[in-house]
Structures are given as structure tokens and as C-alpha cells.
Motif scaffolding. Structure first.
Motif, mmCIF file in Angstrom:
data_model
loop_
_atom_site.group_PDB
_atom_site.id
_atom_site.type_symbol
_atom_site.label_atom_id
_atom_site.label_comp_id
_atom_site.label_asym_id
_atom_site.label_seq_id
_atom_site.Cartn_x
_atom_site.Cartn_y
_atom_site.Cartn_z
ATOM 1 N N SER A 77 0.778 -1.170 -0.036
ATOM 2 C CA SER A 77 0.052 -0.009 0.015
ATOM 3 C C SER A 77 0.910 1.165 -0.041
ATOM 4 O O SER A 77 0.340 2.198 -0.600
ATOM 5 N N ARG A 78 2.139 1.258 0.609
ATOM 6 C CA ARG A 78 2.732 2.289 0.759
ATOM 7 C C ARG A 78 3.696 2.588 -0.417
ATOM 8 O O ARG A 78 4.081 3.694 -0.754
ATOM 9 N N PRO A 82 0.683 6.724 -5.995
ATOM 10 C CA PRO A 82 -0.738 7.623 -5.725
ATOM 11 C C PRO A 82 -1.330 8.398 -7.185
ATOM 12 O O PRO A 82 -2.495 8.595 -7.125
ATOM 13 N N LYS A 83 -0.428 8.611 -8.098
ATOM 14 C CA LYS A 83 -0.838 8.802 -9.304
ATOM 15 C C LYS A 83 -1.819 8.187 -10.260
ATOM 16 O O LYS A 83 -2.784 8.520 -10.917
ATOM 17 N N ASN A 84 -1.468 6.811 -10.189
ATOM 18 C CA ASN A 84 -2.236 5.571 -10.731
ATOM 19 C C ASN A 84 -3.214 4.851 -10.133
ATOM 20 O O ASN A 84 -4.316 4.279 -10.588
ATOM 21 N N TYR A 85 -3.130 4.841 -8.761
ATOM 22 C CA TYR A 85 -3.790 4.009 -8.013
ATOM 23 C C TYR A 85 -4.597 4.587 -6.733
ATOM 24 O O TYR A 85 -3.831 5.633 -6.196
ATOM 25 N N SER A 86 -5.863 4.229 -6.336
ATOM 26 C CA SER A 86 -6.045 4.542 -4.922
ATOM 27 C C SER A 86 -6.167 3.234 -4.141
ATOM 28 O O SER A 86 -6.985 2.565 -4.183
ATOM 29 N N PRO A 87 -5.123 3.305 -3.478
ATOM 30 C CA PRO A 87 -5.271 2.097 -2.456
ATOM 31 C C PRO A 87 -6.204 2.106 -1.331
ATOM 32 O O PRO A 87 -6.460 3.078 -0.651
ATOM 33 N N LEU A 88 -6.623 1.034 -1.043
ATOM 34 C CA LEU A 88 -7.773 0.983 0.178
ATOM 35 C C LEU A 88 -7.436 -0.339 0.883
ATOM 36 O O LEU A 88 -7.444 -1.384 0.428
ATOM 37 N N ILE A 89 -6.898 -0.206 2.222
ATOM 38 C CA ILE A 89 -6.661 -1.449 2.955
ATOM 39 C C ILE A 89 -8.031 -1.900 3.526
ATOM 40 O O ILE A 89 -8.689 -0.814 4.342
ATOM 41 N N PRO A 118 0.620 3.018 12.604
ATOM 42 C CA PRO A 118 -0.809 2.953 12.177
ATOM 43 C C PRO A 118 -1.049 2.857 10.742
ATOM 44 O O PRO A 118 -0.359 3.324 10.010
ATOM 45 N N VAL A 119 -2.158 2.088 10.282
ATOM 46 C CA VAL A 119 -2.612 2.100 8.852
ATOM 47 C C VAL A 119 -2.639 3.575 8.484
ATOM 48 O O VAL A 119 -2.414 4.038 7.299
ATOM 49 N N ARG A 120 -3.562 4.183 9.297
ATOM 50 C CA ARG A 120 -3.853 5.585 9.085
ATOM 51 C C ARG A 120 -2.892 6.502 9.191
ATOM 52 O O ARG A 120 -2.233 6.662 10.357
ATOM 53 N N ASP A 121 -2.462 7.060 8.362
ATOM 54 C CA ASP A 121 -1.220 7.965 8.379
ATOM 55 C C ASP A 121 -1.406 9.285 7.615
ATOM 56 O O ASP A 121 -1.584 9.261 6.502
ATOM 57 N N ALA A 470 5.677 -7.849 -1.993
ATOM 58 C CA ALA A 470 4.951 -6.882 -1.848
ATOM 59 C C ALA A 470 5.700 -5.527 -2.641
ATOM 60 O O ALA A 470 5.161 -5.008 -3.520
ATOM 61 N N LYS A 471 6.972 -5.629 -2.282
ATOM 62 C CA LYS A 471 8.000 -4.519 -3.168
ATOM 63 C C LYS A 471 7.905 -4.908 -4.434
ATOM 64 O O LYS A 471 7.789 -3.879 -5.280
ATOM 65 N N TRP A 472 8.117 -6.185 -4.906
ATOM 66 C CA TRP A 472 8.204 -6.571 -6.397
ATOM 67 C C TRP A 472 6.827 -6.033 -7.215
ATOM 68 O O TRP A 472 6.753 -5.538 -8.394
ATOM 69 N N LEU A 473 5.883 -6.889 -6.418
ATOM 70 C CA LEU A 473 4.454 -6.444 -6.908
ATOM 71 C C LEU A 473 3.953 -4.963 -7.162
ATOM 72 O O LEU A 473 3.383 -4.592 -8.292
#
Length: 567
Positions: A77-78, A82-89, A118-121, A470-473
Motif C-alpha cells: 500500500s505504501r 498515488p498517481k495511478n492507484y487509489s489504495p484501500l486497506i 498505524p495504517v491511517r497516516d 510486496a515490493k516486487w508487485l
């Protein structure tokens, strides 16, 4: 593929704040805020322009829904653009745990806040919904979720095998835990996705041993570590009561750890340091009574390390007073002293009885179970038979063409036959399989971490491997070159384990990307490895805040000792 058309979030309790409430809040705050500053009005406190959990037709970014906030979900998620995706955990817990230092927190060397992010940052553009995924509809591209905001026990491992959900010990009707309370039943709702990442992790594997799931302590999350920390201090206080017999003192101060992998070894070592360096100063009348025993079915500890390092760990820990019993098979775990009736209600004021095939019954004050991983019920039960999602298929038996008869056949998620993780291809894409054994690869659903197994070669079930996946994907999703890049390949960066008394082990890999590095030693051990262990985990801690807090707390421990409070 065009992003999914944003559709209304179907939920019993709306997430959006009422318009009149927002207008009233704006009126109130405008009177106390500087007139030249715009008031940010958000119902979900994240740094995104608007929560991706709400309908947003004007946003052309792809919504990437991530199930889980562990090493896989949090890292990915991190790192998504943010330009291409809107991540939602979507996760039952609202934080990420730096698991390598969980043993230090359990022994009082660190505060639990030192190893939590925290997930919310406010500095990240990642949205979050505190809920547990219950089902996936591949055709509609939605996830059915249940809110877990007020559900108790979400920070602990589940305590019974028969549970319908995975959130903590308090929500089961099986004794000795209490009945599920009606107010803990969360609202259910559906969340649409463009891409889905399944990173829900694993639960503790008990091999069906009687009494273990109900009575043992596990070591997967913050709640588990807190229970271990509290129980150790609890046993000491019980042991010094005037009514406690000498035999019961020995039972209460006998701490058993089942599983001699890195987690079990580090937990035993950390508890040994805490008990002998800190607790015995406070309880001098209990001198020479406390005992730590490490059980494992394997003939040696740390089987993934070289023979010389494994032998060094066993010899060092035995010298430090830890009793290591390899080739031992646990038969059962129950409340009550050894030799008594097997029908005992839960009684934390007394001991438990651990029975093994090799030595019979022994009394213990606490048993921590760290033997391995099993799949959570979301993987084993919720991800079963599916309606064939023709529009989401990337490849069908090596071909991009999907036969028309595929929708008429019975399909299910492809899983490994024994342990049951999702079998993914080399690019971490989830696969489906029909009764004839044909395989279809999904283009928009991925899985990583302990709940997934790449068919091209499974990496070890470690935080290091999940972090690399996660880093690779994330990197290749950002570049949009997933179809052109080679399959994921795990790079072994070495393995470390703390063995007590400021000594550690470090296994150094001799092969990297097919090249053998003969000039490197087999490993590092002793105090030198302990310095490397400390430096590595301070460096690997996620935020700069926690890097400084961990280093500062370790320094304070040298001067004042560890935290011995019980709460």
C-alpha cells in the motif's frame, strides 16, 4: 482495462457524514479558524482528496483493495503510485506490527507502541476500512466485508478451530471463553475493486492437538504478546502468595514454549533474560525455581541454519539455563496440576498440564505455541467454488482465448493440496481450476505472503520473503509491465536469531542470483551477531519515529532495566 465504474457502497450504516452535519461543523469551526485557511472536511481521516470507500465517478485511478495490514498489505500500500492507484486497506486491525521485535515487547524490552505503525497516516495516501473480508465475488468484482471496529479480540489469535470468524478469543461460545455478544456483530457491506490483493496471512497451526487451541497462548499479534507478558508477571505474583504450595510454585514458574524455530528460540531467550536479569531481583525468595523449556518434534533447533550455528545455539541456551527438549511430541494441554483429573475448568490461578509422549505429564504456568502456520478460514472456507469470471481471465491453459464452455463448468480457487495456501503463478496472480484440472489465471486478483504459494518456487514463510513479494508487485504495477517482466524470484538476505545474554546468530547466504560466494563465512555468532541483530532491526523499523524509540528504549534498559509492570 478501463477502471471499474464506481458504484455505491452498499452498507447498512452509511459511511458518509450527513450534509447538514458537515454544514453545521463548518459554521462552528469557521468562527474559531483563521478566515484565510480552508477547513478540510473529511469523514474518513486520511490524506487522500476523498475516501476511495465512497462513490467517486470523477476519479480515474484504479482502486486497489488490499486485504490485510501485515507485511504484505502494508508494504504494498505504501509503495503503490498515488498517481495511478487509489489504495484501500481492509483489515480487522488498524495497525502494522513489526513482528521481528514482538518478542522484545513481550519481555518488556520495548513498549508495544515501539513496534506498531498505524495504517491511517497523514503522510500517506492510503485509505482504510476496519473490517474483515468474508467473501469475494469475482464476477461483480466486490468483496463482502463485516465491520470489526467494536469487535473484541481482533488483536489476538483465534482460540478455537470451530469459529465462524477469526477475531479473537472473546467472541466464541466454546468454553472457557464467553458467548458472542450481539453488539459485536458488525455491519456487512460490499466494496468494489479494480485490482484485489489477498494478504491476510496465516494463523497458528496446532495439528489438532487436544486442548492446545483452547488453552495455549499463541504469538502472532500484539494481543498475543500482551497476554504472554501479563501471564509471566501473573505467575510470579501467584507464586509468592502465602497459600501457594512449593509444588505449585514449581509448576507456575515453569514456562513452556512449543516450537524451536526462530520465533520460539527468540521468545525463550528474551524471557530468560527478563526473568534472570530483572524478575529475580524483585523475587529473591523464588531463586532457582523458574524454568524455561523449549519443545520441538525435530531433532535439532533452528533447522534452517547451518549445523554449526544450530549446535552453537543449543549449547549456549542450555548453559544459560534453558531446557531444550527436541524429538518431543506434545499429546495434550489442559488446566489443572499433573496427575489429577483431566476434566478441569479454566483456572488461571493455578497451573496447566502439558503431556508429551516422551516424558508424560508436566506442570507449566504458561504454554506458548509457535509451531508453524495454517490457513485462516477466509482462505480455507470463503474462497471455494466461484462463478467463472470471463472478463477477468488473463490466460486459460497457456492461451489468452477462453472457451465458451468455461462458464458452464465448476471452478474453484486453485490451492496447494496439503497446507491449503492459494497457488499463484510466477507473477503472484491468483488462479482458478476446474474439475478436469484446467487452470485459468486471473488478471486482477493477486495473493502474496503466508496465504500464497508461487508455483515457480515457494519462498520461506518469513517477513523478509513477504516484504520482497510486496515490493516486487508494487514496482511492476506502477510500471505497468507485469506481463513483460520475469517471474518473481526470492533473494535470500540472510537469517538472524537472538539466543540470549546479548548473543545471536546470523546465517549468511552463499548463493545470490545463481552466483556462489565462497569467500563468505557460514555465519556470524555471539556478541558480534547480536550487534548486527540490533543494528539491522533498528534500520528495518518502518518509521523514523520508531527507529529512534527502539534505540532509545534499549539504551534505557541498559541503565534502568526492563519494564516489570503488569497491566
Amino acid at each position: 482495462m478501463l477502471p471499474l465504474q464506481r458504484q455505491a457502497l452498499r452498507i447498512r450504516t452509511p459511511l458518509a457524514c450527513p450534509a447538514n452535519s458537515l454544514q453545521s461543523a463548518h459554521t462552528i469551526f469557521s468562527k474559531i479558524s483563521p478566515p484565510n485557511r480552508a477547513l478540510p472536511l473529511r469523514c474518513l481521516a486520511t490524506q487522500v482528496d476523498r475516501s476511495t470507500a465512497l462513490p467517486q465517478s470523477e476519479n480515474q485511478k484504479e482502486r486497489v483493495v488490499i486485504l490485510g495490514s501485515g507485511w504484505g498489505g502494508y508494504t504494498l500500500s505504501r509503495r503503490l503510485s498515488p498517481k495511478n492507484y487509489s489504495p484501500l486497506i481492509i483489515s480487522p486491525r488498524s495497525y502494522f506490527v513489526f513482528t521481528p521485535l514482538l518478542t522484545d515487547a513481550a519481555s518488556g524490552s520495548l513498549d508495544f507502541s515501539n513496534i506498531v505503525e498505524p495504517v491511517r497516516d497523514p503522510r500517506s495516501k492510503v485509505d482504510f476500512i476496519q473490517a474483515a473480508a468474508r467473501a469475494i465475488d469475482l464476477k461483480k468484482k466486490t468483496i463482502l466485508c463485516e465491520a470489526t471496529v467494536v469487535k473484541s479480540g481482533v488483536t489476538e489469535s483465534p482460540r478455537t478451530e470451530d469459529r465462524e470468524t477469526e477475531e479473537g478469543p472473546e467472541t466464541t461460545s466454546k468454553k472457557p471463553m464467553q458467548n458472542q455478544r450481539l453488539w459485536e456483530q458488525g455491519e456487512t457491506f460490499e466494496v468494489p475493486y479494480d485490482k484485489l490483493i489477498i494478504a491476510v496471512g496465516a494463523v497458528s497451526r496446532t495439528f489438532g492437538t487436544p486442548g492446545v487451541r483452547e488453552n495455549a497462548m499463541f504469538f502472532k499479534d500484539i494481543g498475543d504478546a500482551k497476554r504472554v507478558k501479563r501471564r509471566v508477571r501473573e505467575c510470579f505474583e501467584l507464586a509468592v502468595l502465602p497459600t501457594t504450595t512449593t509444588d505449585m510454585q514449581k509448576h507456575l514458574l515453569h514456562f513452556a514454549i512449543v516450537g524451536a524455530g526462530p520465533t520460539g528460540i527468540e521468545l525463550a531467550a528474551s524471557l530468560r533474560d527478563f526473568i534472570y536479569d530483572d524478575m529475580m531481583v524483585l523475587y529473591p525468595t523464588l531463586n532457582a525455581i523458574p524454568k524455561i523449556t523449549l519443545y520441538d518434534v525435530a531433532p535439532k533447533v533452528l533447522s534452517m541454519f547451518d549445523e554449526s550455528l544450530s549446535r552453537y545455539a543449543m549449547e549456549t541456551m542450555k548453559k544459560e539455563g534453558i531446557d531444550i527438549k527436541t524429538s518431543h511430541h506434545v499429546k495434550s494441554l489442559r488446566w489443572g496440576p499433573p496427575g489429577g483429573s483431566s476434566l478441569h475448568e479454566m483456572d488461571p490461578k493455578r497451573c496447566l498440564t502439558l503431556e508429551t509422549e516422551e516424558e508424560g505429564q508436566v506442570g507449566v504456568g504458561m504454554c506458548v505455541w509457535v509451531t508453524g502456520n495454517a490457513m485462516p478460514k477466509f482462505i480455507t472456507q470463503s474462497l471455494g467454488t466461484v462463478d467463472f469470471p470471463t472478463n477477468s481471465i488473463h490466460a486459460f491453459e497457456g492461451s489468452e482465448e477462453v472457451p465458451a464452455s468455461a462458464e458452464q463448468e465448476s471452478w474453484q480457487f486453485k490451492k496447494a493440496p496439503r497446507k491449503g495456501p492459494l497457488l499463484v503463478d510466477g507473477h503472484l496472480r491468483v488462479q482458478l481450476q476446474n474439475e478436469a484440472g484446467q487452470t485459468a489465471v486471473l488478471r486482477d486478483v493477486f495473493a502474496l505472503g503466508d496465504n500464497a504459494m508461487p508455483e515457480t518456487g515457494a519462498p520461506p514463510a518469513t517477513a523478509q520473503a513477504t516484504f520482497q513479494e510486496a515490493k516486487w508487485l508494487a514496482s511492476h504495477l506502477n510500471k505497468k509491465d507485469l506481463n513483460q517482466t520475469p517471474s518473481f524470484s526470492f533473494r535470500n538476505m540472510g537469517t538472524m536469531a537472538y539466543i540470549g545474554s546479548e548473543r545471536a546468530l546470523m546465517q549468511i547466504p552463499h548463493e545470490d542470483a545463481g552466483h556462489t560466494r565462497k569467500y563468505l563465512p557460514d555465519g556470524i555468532k555471539g556478541r558480534t551477531a547480536s550487534l548486527v541483530w540490533n543494528a539491522a532491526y533498528i534500520t528495518m523499523s518502518i518509521s523514523w519515529r520508531n527507529k529512534f524509540r527502539v534505540a532509545f528504549r534499549w539504551t534505557l534498559n541498559k541503565i534502568f532495566g526492563r519494564d516489570v509492570s503488569r497491566f
